[in-house]
Design an enzyme around this catalytic site. Structure first.
Site, PDB file in Angstrom:
ATOM      1  N   HIS A 212      11.639 -23.978  98.907  1.00 53.26           N
ATOM      2  CA  HIS A 212      10.580 -23.263  98.183  1.00 53.26           C
ATOM      3  C   HIS A 212       9.379 -24.208  98.163  1.00 53.26           C
ATOM      4  O   HIS A 212       9.232 -25.042  97.278  1.00 53.26           O
ATOM      5  CB  HIS A 212      11.119 -22.967  96.783  1.00 53.26           C
ATOM      6  CG  HIS A 212      10.170 -22.288  95.850  1.00 53.26           C
ATOM      7  ND1 HIS A 212      10.213 -20.930  95.586  1.00 53.26           N
ATOM      8  CD2 HIS A 212       9.174 -22.779  95.074  1.00 53.26           C
ATOM      9  CE1 HIS A 212       9.302 -20.626  94.697  1.00 53.26           C
ATOM     10  NE2 HIS A 212       8.640 -21.734  94.365  1.00 53.26           N
ATOM     11  N   CYS A 245       1.607 -22.810  89.911  1.00 56.23           N
ATOM     12  CA  CYS A 245       2.616 -22.928  88.861  1.00 56.23           C
ATOM     13  C   CYS A 245       1.889 -23.208  87.551  1.00 56.23           C
ATOM     14  O   CYS A 245       1.092 -24.142  87.481  1.00 56.23           O
ATOM     15  CB  CYS A 245       3.599 -24.056  89.162  1.00 56.23           C
ATOM     16  SG  CYS A 245       4.779 -24.278  87.823  1.00 56.23           S
ATOM     17  N   ASN A 254       2.873 -20.777  97.055  1.00 61.54           N
ATOM     18  CA  ASN A 254       3.851 -21.052  98.099  1.00 61.54           C
ATOM     19  C   ASN A 254       3.207 -20.905  99.466  1.00 61.54           C
ATOM     20  O   ASN A 254       2.158 -20.277  99.612  1.00 61.54           O
ATOM     21  CB  ASN A 254       4.973 -20.011  98.012  1.00 61.54           C
ATOM     22  CG  ASN A 254       6.160 -20.519  97.234  1.00 61.54           C
ATOM     23  OD1 ASN A 254       7.193 -20.831  97.813  1.00 61.54           O
ATOM     24  ND2 ASN A 254       6.004 -20.616  95.935  1.00 61.54           N
TER      25      ASN A 254
HETATM   26  P1  HMG Z   1      10.958 -21.359  73.486  1.00 65.63           P
HETATM   27  O1  HMG Z   1       9.700 -21.161  72.712  1.00 65.63           O
HETATM   28  O2  HMG Z   1      11.549 -22.736  73.499  1.00 65.63           O
HETATM   29  O3  HMG Z   1      12.086 -20.302  73.075  1.00 65.63           O
HETATM   30  O4  HMG Z   1      10.709 -20.890  74.968  1.00 65.63           O
HETATM   31  P2  HMG Z   1      12.828 -19.964  71.744  1.00 65.63           P
HETATM   32  O5  HMG Z   1      14.226 -19.632  72.130  1.00 65.63           O
HETATM   33  O6  HMG Z   1      12.585 -21.006  70.695  1.00 65.63           O
HETATM   34  O7  HMG Z   1      12.078 -18.617  71.295  1.00 65.63           O
HETATM   35  C1  HMG Z   1      10.724 -18.603  70.901  1.00 65.63           C
HETATM   36  C2  HMG Z   1      10.188 -17.189  71.041  1.00 65.63           C
HETATM   37  O8  HMG Z   1      10.250 -16.778  72.400  1.00 65.63           O
HETATM   38  C3  HMG Z   1      10.989 -16.166  70.257  1.00 65.63           C
HETATM   39  O9  HMG Z   1      10.080 -15.138  69.887  1.00 65.63           O
HETATM   40  C4  HMG Z   1      11.923 -15.595  71.282  1.00 65.63           C
HETATM   41  O10 HMG Z   1      12.361 -14.281  71.003  1.00 65.63           O
HETATM   42  C5  HMG Z   1      11.035 -15.585  72.501  1.00 65.63           C
HETATM   43  P3  HMG Z   1       9.364 -15.142  68.446  1.00 65.63           P
HETATM   44  O11 HMG Z   1      10.508 -15.152  67.459  1.00 65.63           O
HETATM   45  O12 HMG Z   1       8.506 -16.381  68.385  1.00 65.63           O
HETATM   46  O13 HMG Z   1       8.540 -13.875  68.468  1.00 65.63           O
HETATM   47  N1  HMG Z   1      11.814 -15.624  73.757  1.00 65.63           N
HETATM   48  C6  HMG Z   1      11.684 -14.725  74.736  1.00 65.63           C
HETATM   49  N2  HMG Z   1      10.889 -13.638  74.866  1.00 65.63           N
HETATM   50  C7  HMG Z   1      11.031 -12.925  75.987  1.00 65.63           C
HETATM   51  N3  HMG Z   1      11.901 -13.243  76.979  1.00 65.63           N
HETATM   52  C8  HMG Z   1      12.690 -14.316  76.881  1.00 65.63           C
HETATM   53  C9  HMG Z   1      12.597 -15.103  75.712  1.00 65.63           C
HETATM   54  N4  HMG Z   1      13.241 -16.210  75.297  1.00 65.63           N
HETATM   55  C10 HMG Z   1      12.751 -16.512  74.099  1.00 65.63           C
HETATM   56  N5  HMG Z   1      13.542 -14.618  77.850  1.00 65.63           N
HETATM   57  C11 HMG Z   1      11.338 -20.098  77.120  1.00 65.63           C
HETATM   58  C12 HMG Z   1      11.707 -20.971  75.941  1.00 65.63           C
HETATM   59  C13 HMG Z   1      12.234 -20.455  78.276  1.00 65.63           C
HETATM   60  C14 HMG Z   1      11.516 -18.642  76.734  1.00 65.63           C
HETATM   61  C15 HMG Z   1       9.844 -20.360  77.437  1.00 65.63           C
HETATM   62  O14 HMG Z   1       9.680 -21.720  77.613  1.00 65.63           O
HETATM   63  C16 HMG Z   1       9.366 -19.634  78.673  1.00 65.63           C
HETATM   64  O15 HMG Z   1       9.365 -18.420  78.731  1.00 65.63           O
HETATM   65  N6  HMG Z   1       8.887 -20.383  79.674  1.00 65.63           N
HETATM   66  C17 HMG Z   1       8.349 -19.750  80.863  1.00 65.63           C
HETATM   67  C18 HMG Z   1       8.497 -20.648  81.999  1.00 65.63           C
HETATM   68  C19 HMG Z   1       8.049 -19.997  83.257  1.00 65.63           C
HETATM   69  O16 HMG Z   1       8.124 -18.784  83.425  1.00 65.63           O
HETATM   70  N7  HMG Z   1       7.588 -20.830  84.205  1.00 65.63           N
HETATM   71  C20 HMG Z   1       7.234 -20.362  85.498  1.00 65.63           C
HETATM   72  C21 HMG Z   1       8.444 -19.973  86.287  1.00 65.63           C
HETATM   73  S1  HMG Z   1       9.330 -21.364  86.946  1.00 65.63           S
HETATM   74  C22 HMG Z   1       8.489 -21.733  88.396  1.00 65.63           C
HETATM   75  O17 HMG Z   1       7.473 -21.137  88.674  1.00 65.63           O
HETATM   76  C23 HMG Z   1       9.102 -22.732  89.336  1.00 65.63           C
HETATM   77  C24 HMG Z   1       9.747 -22.076  90.569  1.00 65.63           C
HETATM   78  O18 HMG Z   1       8.811 -21.256  91.225  1.00 65.63           O
HETATM   79  C25 HMG Z   1      10.273 -23.151  91.508  1.00 65.63           C
HETATM   80  C26 HMG Z   1       9.228 -24.228  91.856  1.00 65.63           C
HETATM   81  O19 HMG Z   1       8.137 -23.881  92.310  1.00 65.63           O
HETATM   82  O20 HMG Z   1       9.551 -25.383  91.648  1.00 65.63           O
HETATM   83  C27 HMG Z   1      10.922 -21.190  90.161  1.00 65.63           C
HETATM   84 MG    MG Z   2       7.327 -21.945  92.633  1.00 65.50          MG
END
Ligand code: HMG
Ligand code: MG
Length: 304
Positions: A212, A245, A254
C-alpha cells in the site's frame, strides 16, 4: 526477471482517497465513483470506513453508501468485493448492520502513529481487534489487515522491519487473510522496500502480503516494481492518486491506479482493468473534487 502472471489491484480511492480530500462528497457522488470503478473492472473496492465521524468527517454516512451498494451495485457486479475499514467493535457492528461483506482492521508499526491515528497503543489496537475478528468469524466476513508506517513514521522516523514483522504476524495469527503493508508517508525507496521485504519474507509467505504505497516522494511505482520482483502480487492504489492520510501531514495519495495499470500492461501482467473506463472515472472525480488529477497517465492521455 520473474514476475507474477496476474496481479490483484485493490482500489482504495473511495476510502483512502476521499477520507483526505477537502471536499466531502455526498452518498450519490461516492456511489457514482464506486460504480465507475466497478465498471472499469476493479474487483476489490474499499468503499467506506466505519470510524468516528468526529475524527474523519469525510467518511460519515458510510452506512448509506453500503446500503446503496448492496441494493444497486452488488446485483450488477456480483463478483466485486466492496469493503470497509473498521477500527473497533463498534465500527464492526455498524458494518455488519448495513451488510458489508469484507472489512479491514488497521494497526501501525509505530507507537506514535498508532496514538495519533486511533488514539491507542499498538497493543491496545490489537486487543480491540479481537471482538472485531469474533464478529467477523461468526458472520463469515473476511478480514484484511493493514500495518501503517512500514517504511517510516512521520513522528518517529525510521521503523525497524522486525517491528513490522511482529505486527504483521499478529494480524495474520488473529485471522486476517492478508496484510497490506502501508508506506503511509510514501517515504520508502526501492532499497528500503527490498530490505523490509527480505526481512518479512523470511517468516511470512508472499501470498499473505500486499503493498500500500503512498506516492509522496514519487517512489511508489519503483517500490511496487521491487515488490513484484520479490513475489508480491497484491497492490493497493487510488484512482487519480486521490487522498493522503489525515494523521500524516504532507502525505500524498496512494499510487494512482491508472499509473499502476499502465506499468502492469508494460510488464504484460494481467489485472482485469479497462484503462479507458478507469480514465473516465479519474477525470470525473478530479472534476467533482475540483483538484488536479494526481495520475501522470491520466494527464498524458488527456494531453494527447
Ligand atoms: P476514541 O475517541 O479513542 O474512541 O477514538 P472511544 O472509544 O473513546 O469513543 C469516543 C467516541 O467515539 C464515542 O462517542 C464513541 O461512540 C465514538 P461519544 O460518546 O463521544 O459521542 N466511536 C465511534 N463512532 C463511530 N464509529 C466508531 C466509533 N468508535 C468510537 N467505530 C477511534 C477511537 C478509533 C474511533 C478514532 O480514533 C477514529 O475513528 N480514528 C480514525 C482513524 C482513521 O480513520 N484514520 C484513517 C484511516 S487509517 C489509514 O488511512 C492508513 C491506511 O490507509 C494504511 C496506510 O496508509 O498506512 C489504512
Ligand atoms: Mg493509506
Amino acid at each position: 526477471m520473474n514476475y507474477p502472471e496476474t496481479v490483484k489491484v485493490v482500489e482504495v480511492g473511495p476510502r483512502d482517497g476521499l477520507q483526505n480530500e477537502k471536499t466531502a462528497l455526498d452518498t450519490e457522488a461516492k456511489l457514482h465513483l464506486i460504480s465507475q470503478l466497478a465498471d472499469a473492472g476493479l474487483k476489490t473496492i474499499e468503499s467506506g470506513s466505519f470510524v468516528s465521524p468526529k475524527w474523519v468527517p469525510q467518511m460519515a454516512g458510510s452506512e448509506e453508501v453500503f446500503e446503496a451498494i448492496n441494493s444497486r451495485l452488488q446485483p450488477i457486479y456480483p463478483n466485486t468485493i466492496f469493503s470497509a475499514l473498521t477500527p473497533n467493535d463498534f465500527g464492526m457492528a455498524r458494518a455488519i448492520e448495513c451488510g458489508v461483506k469484507e472489512v479491514a482492521v488497521f494497526a501501525a508499526a509505530s507507537e506514535s502513529f498508532s496514538q495519533k491515528n486511533i488514539n491507542c497503543s499498538i497493543k491496545e489496537s490489537l486487543e480491540r481487534f479481537v471482538p472485531v475478528m469474533k464478529k467477523a468469524y461468526s458472520s463469515k466476513i473476511p478480514v484484511r489487515g493493514y500495518v501503517s508506517c512500514v517504511l517510516g513514521c512521520p513522528y518517529e522516523g525510521s521503523i525497524d522491519p522486525r517491528q513490522v514483522a511482529i505486527v504483521t504476524q499478529e494480524l495474520l495469527d488473529m485471522g486476517c487473510y492478508e496484510v497490506s503493508l502501508g508506506d503511509t508517508i510514501g517515504i520508502g525507496t526501492p532499497a528500503s522496500t527490498s530490505t523490509l521485504l527480505t526481512s518479512l519474507l523470511s517468516s511470512i509467505p508472499a501470498s499473505k502480503l500486499a503493498m500500500h504505497m503512498h506516492d509522496t516522494y514519487g517512489q511508489a511505482l519503483a517500490n511496487i516494481l521491487i515488490s513484484l520482483q520479490m513475489g508480491i502480487s497484491v497492490f493497493d492504489s487510488a484512482v487519480a492518486g486521490l487522498g493522503g492520510c489525515p494523521y500524516a501531514k504532507g502525505a500524498s495519495g496512494n499510487v494512482a491506479t491508472e499509473d499502476l495499470i499502465y506499468m502492469l500492461d508494460g510488464l504484460a501482467i494481467e489485472h482485469g482493468v479497462e484503462m479507458q473506463k478507469l480514465l473516465q472515472a479519474s477525470t470525473a472525480i478530479s472534476l467533482k473534487l475540483n483538484r488536479n488529477n494526481g495520475s501522470k497517465v491520466s494527464y498524458a492521455y488527456s494531453s494527447t
